[in-house]
Scaffold this motif. Sequence first.
Motif, short mmCIF file in Angstrom:
data_model
loop_
_atom_site.label_atom_id
_atom_site.label_comp_id
_atom_site.label_asym_id
_atom_site.label_seq_id
_atom_site.Cartn_x
_atom_site.Cartn_y
_atom_site.Cartn_z
N PRO A 180 18.56 -4.70 -0.01
CA PRO A 180 17.31 -3.70 0.34
C PRO A 180 16.19 -4.21 -0.67
CG PRO A 180 19.25 -2.90 -1.20
CD PRO A 180 19.85 -3.90 -0.41
N LYS A 181 16.34 -4.95 -1.65
CA LYS A 181 15.12 -5.30 -2.34
C LYS A 181 14.63 -6.76 -2.15
CE LYS A 181 15.55 -2.16 -6.10
NZ LYS A 181 15.56 -1.92 -7.70
N GLY A 182 15.37 -7.35 -0.98
CA GLY A 182 14.79 -8.65 -0.77
C GLY A 182 15.12 -9.85 -1.80
N ILE A 183 16.19 -9.67 -2.51
CA ILE A 183 16.12 -10.52 -3.66
C ILE A 183 16.80 -11.93 -3.18
CG2 ILE A 183 17.49 -11.05 -5.87
CD1 ILE A 183 17.03 -8.06 -6.38
N GLN A 184 16.21 -12.95 -3.57
CA GLN A 184 16.64 -14.35 -3.22
C GLN A 184 16.72 -15.33 -4.44
OE1 GLN A 184 18.40 -15.46 -0.57
NE2 GLN A 184 18.00 -13.69 0.86
N THR A 185 15.52 -14.97 -5.44
CA THR A 185 15.39 -15.64 -6.37
C THR A 185 15.32 -15.07 -7.76
OG1 THR A 185 12.92 -15.60 -6.30
CG2 THR A 185 13.96 -17.25 -4.95
N TYR A 186 15.20 -15.67 -8.88
CA TYR A 186 14.98 -14.81 -9.98
C TYR A 186 13.54 -14.32 -10.20
CZ TYR A 186 19.26 -17.31 -12.01
OH TYR A 186 20.44 -17.59 -12.07
N GLN A 187 12.68 -14.98 -9.48
CA GLN A 187 11.32 -14.50 -9.60
C GLN A 187 11.21 -13.22 -8.64
OE1 GLN A 187 8.52 -15.62 -11.43
NE2 GLN A 187 10.07 -16.90 -12.15
N ASP A 188 12.12 -12.97 -7.57
CA ASP A 188 12.13 -11.84 -6.62
C ASP A 188 12.73 -10.75 -7.86
OD1 ASP A 188 11.29 -12.94 -4.57
OD2 ASP A 188 13.45 -13.60 -3.72
N ILE A 189 13.70 -10.95 -8.47
CA ILE A 189 14.28 -9.87 -9.57
C ILE A 189 12.98 -9.53 -10.55
CG2 ILE A 189 15.80 -9.66 -11.39
CD1 ILE A 189 17.95 -11.52 -10.08
N LEU A 190 12.37 -10.46 -10.88
CA LEU A 190 11.30 -10.22 -11.96
C LEU A 190 10.13 -9.60 -11.42
CD1 LEU A 190 10.40 -11.21 -14.95
CD2 LEU A 190 9.05 -13.17 -13.97
N ALA A 191 9.76 -9.76 -10.23
CA ALA A 191 8.77 -8.97 -9.71
C ALA A 191 9.19 -7.51 -9.28
CB ALA A 191 8.41 -9.60 -8.18
N ALA A 192 10.29 -7.47 -8.86
CA ALA A 192 10.84 -6.14 -8.42
C ALA A 192 11.30 -5.23 -9.97
CB ALA A 192 12.09 -6.35 -7.71
N GLU A 193 11.04 -5.97 -11.04
CA GLU A 193 11.59 -5.28 -12.36
C GLU A 193 13.14 -4.84 -12.01
OE1 GLU A 193 8.66 -2.47 -13.39
OE2 GLU A 193 7.13 -3.84 -13.98
N ALA A 194 13.83 -5.38 -11.46
CA ALA A 194 15.20 -5.11 -11.10
C ALA A 194 16.15 -5.67 -12.39
CB ALA A 194 15.79 -6.00 -9.91
N VAL A 195 17.43 -5.29 -12.08
CA VAL A 195 18.32 -5.71 -13.19
C VAL A 195 19.36 -6.58 -12.72
CG1 VAL A 195 20.24 -4.63 -14.51
CG2 VAL A 195 18.23 -3.48 -14.18
N LEU A 196 19.75 -7.61 -13.43
CA LEU A 196 20.58 -8.65 -12.84
C LEU A 196 21.80 -8.70 -13.81
CD1 LEU A 196 21.38 -11.55 -11.37
CD2 LEU A 196 20.42 -12.45 -13.51
N ALA A 197 22.96 -8.60 -12.99
CA ALA A 197 24.29 -8.78 -13.85
C ALA A 197 24.80 -10.18 -13.89
CB ALA A 197 25.13 -7.90 -12.98
N ALA A 204 16.35 -7.12 -21.44
CA ALA A 204 16.69 -5.82 -20.93
C ALA A 204 16.79 -5.84 -19.51
CB ALA A 204 15.55 -4.80 -21.38
N MET A 205 16.52 -6.76 -18.73
CA MET A 205 16.77 -7.04 -17.17
C MET A 205 17.95 -7.83 -17.17
SD MET A 205 12.90 -8.20 -16.42
CE MET A 205 13.10 -7.97 -14.48
N ILE A 206 18.65 -8.22 -17.99
CA ILE A 206 20.05 -8.77 -17.84
C ILE A 206 21.39 -7.94 -18.49
CG2 ILE A 206 21.36 -11.13 -18.13
CD1 ILE A 206 18.48 -12.47 -18.57
N MET A 207 22.02 -7.82 -17.55
CA MET A 207 23.28 -6.99 -17.84
C MET A 207 24.60 -7.99 -17.99
SD MET A 207 25.40 -4.24 -15.73
CE MET A 207 23.86 -2.96 -15.69
N GLN A 208 24.84 -7.96 -19.10
CA GLN A 208 26.06 -9.28 -19.19
C GLN A 208 27.19 -8.45 -19.35
OE1 GLN A 208 25.75 -12.53 -21.95
NE2 GLN A 208 23.38 -12.02 -22.48
#
Length: 280
Positions: free
Chosen positions: A133-150, A169-173
Motif C-alpha cells: 500500500p505504501k509503494g515501498i521498494q527502496t530505503y528511500q521510499d521508506i524515508l520519503a513515507a516516514e515509514a517504519v522498517l523492521a 526511530a524509523m528502525i524497529m530491531q
Amino acid sequence: MTFKLLNTLGAAAVAAVASSAAALAGPIDDRIAAGEPLRIGFSNIPIWGYPDENGDAKGFVNEIAIGILKKMGHDNVEATVTDWGGLIPGLQANRYDLITGGLYILNSRCENISFSEPIAQSGDAFIVPAGNPKGIQTYQDILAAEAVLAAGSGYNTVEAAKKEGLTDAMIMQVPGPTEMLAAVKAGRADAAGMTYFEAAHLANSDAAVDVTDPSALPEWTLNWVGVGFRDTDGDFLAEFNKALAEYVGSEEMMQAVAQYGYTKSTLPGGKTTEWTCSNR
C-alpha cells in the motif's frame, strides 16, 4: 557422519555450559586432536540455516559448511541454534568453532572475526503488506513515507538503512524473521528488510505479505556469504578454503543445495573475501 543438534539454552544454562567448556575451548586443531566435536553455531533463518522436524541442521549454508568439513575428513560435528545477535559473540567466547546461517562478509564483521572465501551471493528485499500500500521498494521510499522498517538485530539491513538516511526511530530491531513478519502483519512496521531468500520464503508461506524486487535496491546492497571463524584458527581456515575451492559449485554441492533454491546464479563468482571485506 556423527552429528548432534543442541537446542538454544537459557541464559543461566549458557553461562554454565560456557564455564564448563572453558577447558575445551581453544583452536580448532586442539579440539580435533582431543577428539572433541567441531561446534557449529547458527540461527534459525529460513533457507539459510534452520533445524528441520528431526532436529537436523538444514539450510544451504549448513549443507555447504558440513559438506566442506566432510571433504576435509571431519565428520564429528554438533550444531547449536542461537539468536542471530549471539553468533559472533558466541564464536568469540569459544562456544562455537565456526558460525554459519548466512553471514554476509561485511567490513564491520571482518574487524571481529575471520571469514572463509565466499560460498554464495545474495541481494536483499523487503516484505510489505499484501498489495504494498505504501509503494515501498527502496530505503528511500521508506524515508520519503516516514515509514517504519523492521530489521533483525545484527542484520546488515540495519547498517544499510542508516547509510540510506533512516534514523534509529524509523528502525524497529527485532530478533529475527518470525518477529519481522509479525511486525508487518500487525501494522507495527511498514516493511521488513532481509535477504531476498528469506523474504521470498515468507511471502510464499503467508499471503498477508508480498516481497519487493531486490533489483530495485542499490548495487552496493548485493552481498557475499561466508562461514565465520575465530582469528586464532587461521591454519584451519586455510585448509577449509582449499576444500571450499574444490567443493563450491561442484555437481555434488549443487545437488545438495538445489532443494533450497540455490542455483548457479547464487554462486559467488570471482569475488574474494579480501575484496568483500574492503568493499562491503
